[in-house]
Design a protein around this motif. Sequence first.
Motif, PDB file in Angstrom:
ATOM      1  N   GLY A  72       0.807  -1.221   0.000  1.00 56.81           N
ATOM      2  CA  GLY A  72       0.000   0.000   0.000  1.00 56.81           C
ATOM      3  C   GLY A  72       0.836   1.265   0.000  1.00 56.81           C
ATOM      4  O   GLY A  72       0.586   2.198   0.761  1.00 56.81           O
ATOM      5  N   GLU A  74       0.962   3.688  -1.914  1.00 55.09           N
ATOM      6  CA  GLU A  74       0.247   4.925  -2.257  1.00 55.09           C
ATOM      7  C   GLU A  74      -0.161   5.679  -0.992  1.00 55.09           C
ATOM      8  O   GLU A  74      -0.281   6.913  -1.010  1.00 55.09           O
ATOM      9  CB  GLU A  74      -0.986   4.595  -3.109  1.00 55.09           C
ATOM     10  N   ARG A  75      -0.348   4.954   0.089  1.00 56.94           N
ATOM     11  CA  ARG A  75      -0.686   5.620   1.361  1.00 56.94           C
ATOM     12  C   ARG A  75       0.532   6.296   1.987  1.00 56.94           C
ATOM     13  O   ARG A  75       0.402   7.018   2.981  1.00 56.94           O
ATOM     14  CB  ARG A  75      -1.276   4.595   2.346  1.00 56.94           C
ATOM     15  N   HIS A  76       1.696   6.072   1.382  1.00 56.05           N
ATOM     16  CA  HIS A  76       2.934   6.674   1.908  1.00 56.05           C
ATOM     17  C   HIS A  76       3.573   7.605   0.882  1.00 56.05           C
ATOM     18  O   HIS A  76       4.786   7.820   0.897  1.00 56.05           O
ATOM     19  CB  HIS A  76       3.890   5.570   2.330  1.00 56.05           C
ATOM     20  N   ARG A 238       7.307   4.087   4.858  1.00 58.95           N
ATOM     21  CA  ARG A 238       6.470   3.009   5.406  1.00 58.95           C
ATOM     22  C   ARG A 238       7.224   2.257   6.499  1.00 58.95           C
ATOM     23  O   ARG A 238       6.664   1.950   7.564  1.00 58.95           O
ATOM     24  CB  ARG A 238       6.042   2.046   4.298  1.00 58.95           C
TER      25      ARG A 238
END
Length: 537
Positions: A72, A74-76, A238
Motif C-alpha cells: 500500500g 500509495e498511502r505513503h 512506510r
Amino acid sequence: MADAVVIGAGPNGLVAANVLADAGWDVEVLEAQPEPGGAVRSDRGAHPGHVSDLCSAFYPLGVASPVMRALGLERHGLRWRHAPAVLAHPLPDGRCAVLERDPHATAAGLDAFGGGDGEAWLRLCRTWDLMGEDVLRALFTPFPPVRAALPLAVSARRAGGLRVLRSLLTPARAFGEREFGGPGGPLLLTGAALHTDMLPETTGGTVFGWLLAMIGQRYGWPVPEGGAGELTAALVRRLESRGGHVRCGVPVESVVVRGGRALGVRTATGEAVRAARAVLADVPAPRLYGGLVGWPDLPGSLRADVERFDWDHATFKVDWALSAPIPWASPEAGRAGTVHLSSGLDAMSVYGAQLATGRVPSEPFVLLGQMTTADPSRSPAGTESVWAYTHVPQRVKADAGPDGVTGAWDEREQDAMAARLERAVERFAPGFRSLIAGRRVIAPPAFPEHDASLPGGALNGGTAMLHQQLVFRPVPGLGRAETPVAGLYLASASAHPGGGVHGACGANAARAALAHASPAGRLLTPALAALARLVAP
C-alpha cells in the motif's frame, strides 16, 4: 541489538524490512551508499532542470507484484504516472507497433502489419485472462509455489495445458513469426524479452515477452511521479512508520558467524551490529558467499557452484536533457513511455549473436524511456527527460562496429558508444541530436559505483536464462532464500524469482526468517537443510 539486520537498502532489502516490521520485529537496514534505493534512485545528473532515473525507471512488475501491492505504498506518498501508450517499436519505413493499455487497440494496430495479426494478439490476451494472475501469484512466492501450484495448474489446463507451456518455452522470435503474419507482434514480444539477457533465439524467451506485454496491458508500465527515488522514499517512510531504521553510508564488511549461525554483521569501521533473530542480505550471491561470509563457514561444494554463477550482460546507458520532445518520424512513438529501437527481427538476432560472441553490437538494440511523456514533472513544459541503454558484453573481445571499443571504457570509448546510441535514435527521429541540452554517460564500470549489486551494469542480479532459474537460482538447490548458515537469508535478485523491481526476493527472505523463528521452525530448519543436501550434495 535489533531482531534483524538487513544488508542493503535496495528495493528487495526495503521490502524485506517492511515485511519483518509488519510482524513486529525491530529491523535495522544498513546501506553502503549515502542514500537508500540501490538501483531505484533519481537525480539531476544530466541537467539541473531535468530529473533522471539513475538505473531503473519503469515498473511494470512493481504494480503487478502482489508483494508490492500489499504494501500500500500509495498511502505513503507514491503516485504512479502513465504515458498515453505503454511501448512502441518504430520501423525505418515509418510503421510503428504500439502496445496500448487496451488490448483491442493494440490488436487494431497490429492488423495493419498483417491480416489476422490482431486476432493472434487477442488469443495471447485470452491466455493471460485465463492464467495470468495465477502466474503472478506463483512467480512471486517462495519456490516451490505450493499454495499457488494447484490454481495455476487448473488455469493452465483451461488455457491449453502442455500446448501452452510448449509455446511459452519457445524462443521469442520463433513464436512470433509462427503466430503472426507481419512483424508488429513479433517485435513487441521479442523486444520485451530482451529486457532480460535472453536473446531472440533463447529457449523460454516467449514467456518473458508475453509476461511483460500482458502486464503492460493489464497494469501499464508506470513510473513514480517525481522520479524513481520516490518509490524508494515511500518504502522508507512506510518502514519508519513501523519503527524500522535505515542507516546510510554504513558499508557492511562481513557477516559474523559462530557455530554455523549468523549473529549479526561487522561494518567497514569495525562496528558490530547484533541481530537477535536473522540477517538478510540484499547483495549478489557471489558477494555474499566467499565475501561477506568466508569459505570456512560454508560447505565446500558451494564454492564451485558460486564460481559457475553467470551474470547477465553489461549495460551502457545515456541520460539526455532535451529542449523539446523527440521528433519521431513515426508520431505514434511519441505517445509511448518506452520505445524499442531496432530495424527489425534480423537486426535483433544479429545484435544477440554479437553479444553472445563477446562483440560490442554494431547496431545496438536500444531501450529508450521518454520520462516527461510519462510524468510531466520530470522536466519543464515543452522539454523531455530521456534515457536509453543497450547491452554490451561483460568481457569485450572485439567491436563489431567501427569505433574500436575494447571494453576499457575510457573517455574516447564512452563518447564513441554514446554517439552510436545517438545515431540509433537519430535514424528514427531526424533532428534528435540538435535538441540535446545536457548529457550523462554511465558506462559499465560506473554502475557498481552507484550500486555494488550491479557489476558492469548487470541489471537482473544474474542471468535470466533457464539454467539459473527456479531450483538453480543462484546455485543448484531448493531455490529458496535460506542459506547454509542458519539465520542468514539471501534477499537479493540473485535469489528466486530474480531481477526486476517486484520485491518478491526480499519478501521471500523475510517470510523464511519469520518461519524459522517460529516454534515450528525448529523442525523446518533441519528438514530443509537435509533436503538441500539431498538435492545438491
